[in-house]
Design an enzyme around this catalytic site. Sequence first.
Site, mmCIF file in Angstrom:
data_model
loop_
_atom_site.group_PDB
_atom_site.id
_atom_site.type_symbol
_atom_site.label_atom_id
_atom_site.label_comp_id
_atom_site.label_asym_id
_atom_site.label_seq_id
_atom_site.Cartn_x
_atom_site.Cartn_y
_atom_site.Cartn_z
ATOM 1 N N CYS A 79 -11.569 -67.375 -49.653
ATOM 2 C CA CYS A 79 -10.136 -67.683 -49.295
ATOM 3 C C CYS A 79 -9.497 -67.920 -50.592
ATOM 4 C CB CYS A 79 -10.230 -68.978 -48.800
ATOM 5 S SG CYS A 79 -8.546 -69.599 -48.551
ATOM 6 N N CYS A 82 -7.522 -70.924 -51.201
ATOM 7 C CA CYS A 82 -8.176 -72.181 -51.410
ATOM 8 C C CYS A 82 -8.622 -72.492 -52.735
ATOM 9 C CB CYS A 82 -9.625 -72.068 -50.635
ATOM 10 S SG CYS A 82 -9.603 -72.016 -48.789
#
Length: 324
Positions: A79, A82
């Site tokens: 991700c 993230c």
Amino acid sequence: MQPRNMSMSGVVDLAAVKAAQEAKAKAEQTRAEAARQGGAGAVSPADLVIDVDEAGFERDVLQRSAEVPVVIDFWAEWCQPCKQLSPVLERLAVEYDGRFLLAKIDVDANQMLMQQFGVQGIPAVFAVVAGQALPLFQGAAGEEQIRGTLDQLVQVAEERFGLTGLVVDPDAEPGARTEPAAAPAGPHDALLEAAVQALDAGDFGGAVQAYRNVLSDDPANSEAKLGLAQAELLQRVQGMDPQQVRRDAAEKPADAGAQIAAADLDLVGGHVEDAFGRLIETVQRTAGDDRDAVRRRLLELFEVVGTDDPRVVGARRALARALF
């Protein structure tokens, strides 16, 4: 930010409100004492960010949330957002100096936790306070937004649950936390305990006097202020005939005394918004001393419910419109 399952609903649990205030005061005492003793019960800055899995979730999140708000960062290695968000949260966890604990959960390795929290996409950030979960935000967020959300979280945790966080000692060894020293007894603990015992025994007059004795010596004592407001409310409704009070209020909508008495019953019965609405409408119908008496009673009821409660915030705005 409206925490899930945080606001009081139904019957107003006066004991729970008082317990939160008492917990806050004692937690502050413990925090201050630990700091004075050079970090007894302290954690290192490295302990403010932890990796959590399903096996350790109850211990590392649920149990820890009884002493400090736990912010959960759901993330994954693949991700990209993230990788932008997580370092900001980690830096803020240290900067907030123990006011919250950051728990990082890899969704690929902990699918069950992801499902239990209803995570639809990552990054997703939640918090757990005193065992209760609340969503904070999902997706990338700017640092200003994150700070604002964390400030609200810390305020709710302190004011509702008495959680003042962890004591951080830069010199502490990671993972080598010691038990905090017991909070020192306050100068008014005996009087406050006597007030609680009087409340438990139904001696509301005795509780009122005990709280007033504390406030005469320490006018700013928040626990005594809250306790006094609760005890006076219970004392007022103790001898009421509820049916007669309701009948009088229905027949005399502009009678300040009748509406004040009915509002007290509303609040004790858990009908918080009804109590506030009744008094605000009475403010609009009355003038002079009657209007001031209604206003003062409404402010007293705000103290019983808690000034940070969303219903109080809304009622304050409505009162201001009614007055001006």
